[in-house]
Design an enzyme around this catalytic site. Sequence first.
Site, mmCIF file in Angstrom:
data_model
loop_
_atom_site.group_PDB
_atom_site.id
_atom_site.type_symbol
_atom_site.label_atom_id
_atom_site.label_comp_id
_atom_site.label_asym_id
_atom_site.label_seq_id
_atom_site.Cartn_x
_atom_site.Cartn_y
_atom_site.Cartn_z
ATOM 1 N N GLU A 216 8.612 50.860 -33.903
ATOM 2 C CA GLU A 216 8.158 51.964 -34.759
ATOM 3 C C GLU A 216 9.093 53.172 -34.805
ATOM 4 O O GLU A 216 8.784 54.237 -34.260
ATOM 5 C CB GLU A 216 6.760 52.428 -34.321
ATOM 6 C CG GLU A 216 5.698 51.371 -34.488
ATOM 7 C CD GLU A 216 4.283 51.943 -34.480
ATOM 8 O OE1 GLU A 216 4.110 53.143 -34.226
ATOM 9 O OE2 GLU A 216 3.353 51.167 -34.743
ATOM 10 N N GLU A 405 1.772 44.211 -34.153
ATOM 11 C CA GLU A 405 0.601 45.004 -33.742
ATOM 12 C C GLU A 405 -0.390 45.069 -34.890
ATOM 13 O O GLU A 405 -0.006 45.163 -36.052
ATOM 14 C CB GLU A 405 0.977 46.451 -33.392
ATOM 15 C CG GLU A 405 1.631 46.631 -32.052
ATOM 16 C CD GLU A 405 1.909 48.105 -31.735
ATOM 17 O OE1 GLU A 405 1.150 48.981 -32.189
ATOM 18 O OE2 GLU A 405 2.905 48.353 -31.038
#
Length: 499
Positions: A216, A405
């Site tokens: 991320e 995720e």
Amino acid sequence: MTNKESNEKRRDFLKKIALGGLGLTTLPLIMSSKSEDEKSLKKIKNDLILPDNKFPKDFLWGTATAAYQVEGAYKEDGRGLSIWDTFSHKKGNIVNNDNGDVACDMYHSFKDDIKLMKDLNTTIFRFSISWSRIFPDASGKPNQKGIDFYNRFVDELLANDIRPFATLYHWDLPQYLQDKYKGWESKETSKAFGEYAACIGKNLGDRVNDFFTINEFRTFIEMGYGSGVFAPGTKLPEEKLGQVRHNAVLAHGLAVQALRTNSKNKVRVGLADNLSIAVPVVETRENIKASQIAMREINASYLTVILEGKYTEKYLKSFSTNALKYTDEELKIISSPLDFVGLNVYNPTHLIEAADNKDGYKVIPFAKSFPTTTSKWELIAPEALYWATKHVKDIWNVNEMYITENGSSSIDEKTADNKIYDTDRISFLRNYLTQLQRATSEGVPVKGYFYWSLMDNFEWTSGYSVTFGLYNVDFKTQRRYPKMSANYFKEVATNNKVM
Ligand code: GBH
């Protein structure tokens, strides 16, 4: 039965009801309704057609964690401090002033925790490596005890037939790199990341075959160096953020190359990106095209440059001359070929409609009443999972993807006998997985799914107040309790279908 016969039956039946209504013959009425019931029950027993929502054969199921959120043992075996230690130890940065000093204590409990993964019938696991366990200080000398921990961890996974997927960077930058170079503001940090990746390749690349470089970009850069609400708490103007983003994607590229050249096995490398997700507000052909155009643009600084090797014109125009320093050679490194792309998908970021303007799309606002989980940022829109994966395939021809995720933050209430009926999480999962299955059934090449997270853990600035786990953790005793969603996920993993 002929029409006539059945009419007669109906008349008899009505007669009985009429009599029953007068309170004269209660008994026949009950008997008749019982036999009608039996007919219905028999149908229920015999006629069940199960939903056909299987995932492809060989689809992989697993869970995910990250070092700082679960390991604890923050001073053990020579670990150095990271920016998240510093940040969480400062009063006022984290809800309840929580920190990751102990977290889930997975540093010590990993053998038992791997059993929990087994109990879920999962066969893959995504974890991250703590950079400051491996390189605790500026000397550049690796810490053998840190390496040994991950050796033990990986060996235990393999002994349990769980395939390890290791992430090199889940936001816990060694503090000395922040102090010496202002962290990701400098290309020195990108170089240091390459050296760290080489060391991991050398030491784990014989047993770990799958790596994600960075988790991320958007979160740790925009929040850590933009708004400053994440570690290291730096607040830079947009004009300067471009360089930070560039340094980080450069680090990714350097790590891809370093992992490949230093590993004994032919390792496979990707990244775990929480891409911005453009969802067509109504799924018309025009809106879908417009959302593809939007998708490239809203990911310009990360996924687009990584997969295309160039920044979009619009993105470049948003900076004044010389604000972004980079070379063609760096763009080549950044776009080093990948084996797969990992996507962290929680919520859509943009709702898109086609428009006759110079962009070719228009952004539609999210309604104030748009549903969310207990985390207000987590808009519940399962179609994000479909569009994220479909767009990545259609725009960039990516032929192997993982959902690295996806998960729900819920209020988990424990009953007196330690049960947690997190039925909202089950509903969340069923709806998101339905959209993922929609994608795979159309041939979108998603090969596996990692639920975030195996267990409740240190949720960054929310501390321990926000929970995503399939297992509840009692942080006083470090006991783990399966939630009802653990059961649900086990059924999914076992049957390879939406349940
Ligand atoms: C992921 O981030 C992370 O990779 C993972 O470590 C984390 O535990 C998990 O999701 C759950 O959050 O608090 O209002 O300022 C997902 C993207 C970006 C979502 C930052 C939360 C903070 C919003 N995250 N965002 S707020």
